[in-house]
Scaffold this motif. Sequence first.
Motif, PDB file in Angstrom:
ATOM      1  N   LEU A   1      38.099  62.291  62.479  1.00  0.00           N
ATOM      2  CA  LEU A   1      38.965  62.451  63.650  1.00  0.00           C
ATOM      3  C   LEU A   1      39.582  63.844  63.744  1.00  0.00           C
ATOM      4  O   LEU A   1      39.898  64.304  64.846  1.00  0.00           O
ATOM      5  N   PHE A   2      39.770  64.495  62.592  1.00  0.00           N
ATOM      6  CA  PHE A   2      40.403  65.817  62.565  1.00  0.00           C
ATOM      7  C   PHE A   2      39.557  66.765  61.708  1.00  0.00           C
ATOM      8  O   PHE A   2      39.950  67.129  60.605  1.00  0.00           O
ATOM      9  N   PRO A   3      38.380  67.147  62.211  1.00  0.00           N
ATOM     10  CA  PRO A   3      37.453  67.955  61.411  1.00  0.00           C
ATOM     11  C   PRO A   3      37.939  69.381  61.144  1.00  0.00           C
ATOM     12  O   PRO A   3      37.443  70.034  60.234  1.00  0.00           O
ATOM     13  N   GLU A   4      38.887  69.863  61.920  1.00  0.00           N
ATOM     14  CA  GLU A   4      39.388  71.242  61.774  1.00  0.00           C
ATOM     15  C   GLU A   4      40.898  71.242  61.578  1.00  0.00           C
ATOM     16  O   GLU A   4      41.647  71.631  62.479  1.00  0.00           O
TER      17      GLU A   4
ATOM     18  N   SER B   1      38.900  50.317  66.600  1.00  0.00           N
ATOM     19  CA  SER B   1      38.007  50.615  67.730  1.00  0.00           C
ATOM     20  C   SER B   1      37.989  52.114  68.011  1.00  0.00           C
ATOM     21  O   SER B   1      38.927  52.839  67.656  1.00  0.00           O
ATOM     22  N   ALA B   2      36.934  52.548  68.648  1.00  0.00           N
ATOM     23  CA  ALA B   2      36.818  53.959  69.019  1.00  0.00           C
ATOM     24  C   ALA B   2      37.947  54.340  69.975  1.00  0.00           C
ATOM     25  O   ALA B   2      38.472  55.459  69.916  1.00  0.00           O
ATOM     26  N   GLU B   3      38.331  53.422  70.834  1.00  0.00           N
ATOM     27  CA  GLU B   3      39.411  53.683  71.788  1.00  0.00           C
ATOM     28  C   GLU B   3      40.743  53.895  71.069  1.00  0.00           C
ATOM     29  O   GLU B   3      41.492  54.819  71.387  1.00  0.00           O
ATOM     30  N   ALA B   4      41.040  53.040  70.089  1.00  0.00           N
ATOM     31  CA  ALA B   4      42.285  53.163  69.332  1.00  0.00           C
ATOM     32  C   ALA B   4      42.293  54.465  68.525  1.00  0.00           C
ATOM     33  O   ALA B   4      43.317  55.151  68.451  1.00  0.00           O
ATOM     34  N   GLU B   5      41.152  54.810  67.942  1.00  0.00           N
ATOM     35  CA  GLU B   5      41.049  56.065  67.189  1.00  0.00           C
ATOM     36  C   GLU B   5      41.268  57.264  68.105  1.00  0.00           C
ATOM     37  O   GLU B   5      41.966  58.214  67.752  1.00  0.00           O
ATOM     38  N   SER B   6      40.675  57.216  69.280  1.00  0.00           N
ATOM     39  CA  SER B   6      40.816  58.314  70.234  1.00  0.00           C
ATOM     40  C   SER B   6      42.263  58.470  70.685  1.00  0.00           C
ATOM     41  O   SER B   6      42.773  59.591  70.809  1.00  0.00           O
ATOM     42  N   LEU B   7      42.939  57.358  70.922  1.00  0.00           N
ATOM     43  CA  LEU B   7      44.341  57.397  71.323  1.00  0.00           C
ATOM     44  C   LEU B   7      45.195  58.000  70.203  1.00  0.00           C
ATOM     45  O   LEU B   7      46.042  58.867  70.448  1.00  0.00           O
ATOM     46  N   PHE B   8      44.961  57.571  68.966  1.00  0.00           N
ATOM     47  CA  PHE B   8      45.682  58.115  67.815  1.00  0.00           C
ATOM     48  C   PHE B   8      45.419  59.613  67.689  1.00  0.00           C
ATOM     49  O   PHE B   8      46.342  60.406  67.493  1.00  0.00           O
ATOM     50  N   GLN B   9      44.175  59.984  67.824  1.00  0.00           N
ATOM     51  CA  GLN B   9      43.782  61.395  67.722  1.00  0.00           C
ATOM     52  C   GLN B   9      44.501  62.237  68.781  1.00  0.00           C
ATOM     53  O   GLN B   9      45.055  63.297  68.473  1.00  0.00           O
TER      54      GLN B   9
ATOM     55  N   PHE C   1      47.176  54.121  60.890  1.00  0.00           N
ATOM     56  CA  PHE C   1      45.876  54.778  60.898  1.00  0.00           C
ATOM     57  C   PHE C   1      44.782  53.846  60.376  1.00  0.00           C
ATOM     58  O   PHE C   1      43.692  53.765  60.951  1.00  0.00           O
ATOM     59  N   ASN C   2      45.061  53.135  59.302  1.00  0.00           N
ATOM     60  CA  ASN C   2      44.063  52.245  58.712  1.00  0.00           C
ATOM     61  C   ASN C   2      43.759  51.038  59.584  1.00  0.00           C
ATOM     62  O   ASN C   2      42.707  50.425  59.439  1.00  0.00           O
ATOM     63  N   LYS C   3      44.656  50.698  60.486  1.00  0.00           N
ATOM     64  CA  LYS C   3      44.437  49.554  61.373  1.00  0.00           C
ATOM     65  C   LYS C   3      43.655  49.915  62.630  1.00  0.00           C
ATOM     66  O   LYS C   3      43.352  49.045  63.431  1.00  0.00           O
ATOM     67  N   LEU C   4      43.312  51.187  62.779  1.00  0.00           N
ATOM     68  CA  LEU C   4      42.526  51.607  63.937  1.00  0.00           C
ATOM     69  C   LEU C   4      41.093  51.139  63.737  1.00  0.00           C
ATOM     70  O   LEU C   4      40.389  51.647  62.875  1.00  0.00           O
TER      71      LEU C   4
END
Length: 161
Positions: free
Chosen positions: A65-68, A14-22, A9-12
């Motif tokens: 990334l996970f507001p709810e 880019s927005a693309e990597a964050e979106s994929l993780f999400q 998670f901490n290595k994410l």
Amino acid sequence: MTNNTLAVFNKLTSAEAESLFQREVVSEGFAGFRRLLDSLTDAIKTAGDADIGDLEQSLLKAKRLFPEPVTFSPSWEKIWPELEAKIAAKKHIFSAIPASERHGEWQVIMDNPLVVQEVVCYPALTFADAAYLYAYFRPQLEKSEYIRLQKIQTVIEEIGG
């Protein structure tokens, strides 16, 4: 997802990597999100002075990334404020007690002098364990309750039998 979820998670970056993780966490549902929470909780437990800033940033990213989190479980409705409070309590302890004074035996005591109930005491702790217990319980204190983090200077211990 891997067992070391927070490291990934901490290595994410880019927005693309964050979106994929999400998307991956959302597709796994409860179990995926639980791994992230467990990883954050473990990091809070083991965090030292130098780790607090990174923890705060990790929590900000997780909240974004996970507001709810309640969508994964109703019990996580207030998880972000709870984790923030634990980090803040641990940060407070680290700023109040210099590293040079952290060696030795520590204890955490909790009580509410206005009600009839037992005093809770966690004795014979390292500073790291005592700081985590303080950070864990501090946000949960109710009216008139108190929590104490104490360094033990002198101990006389006897065992019956």
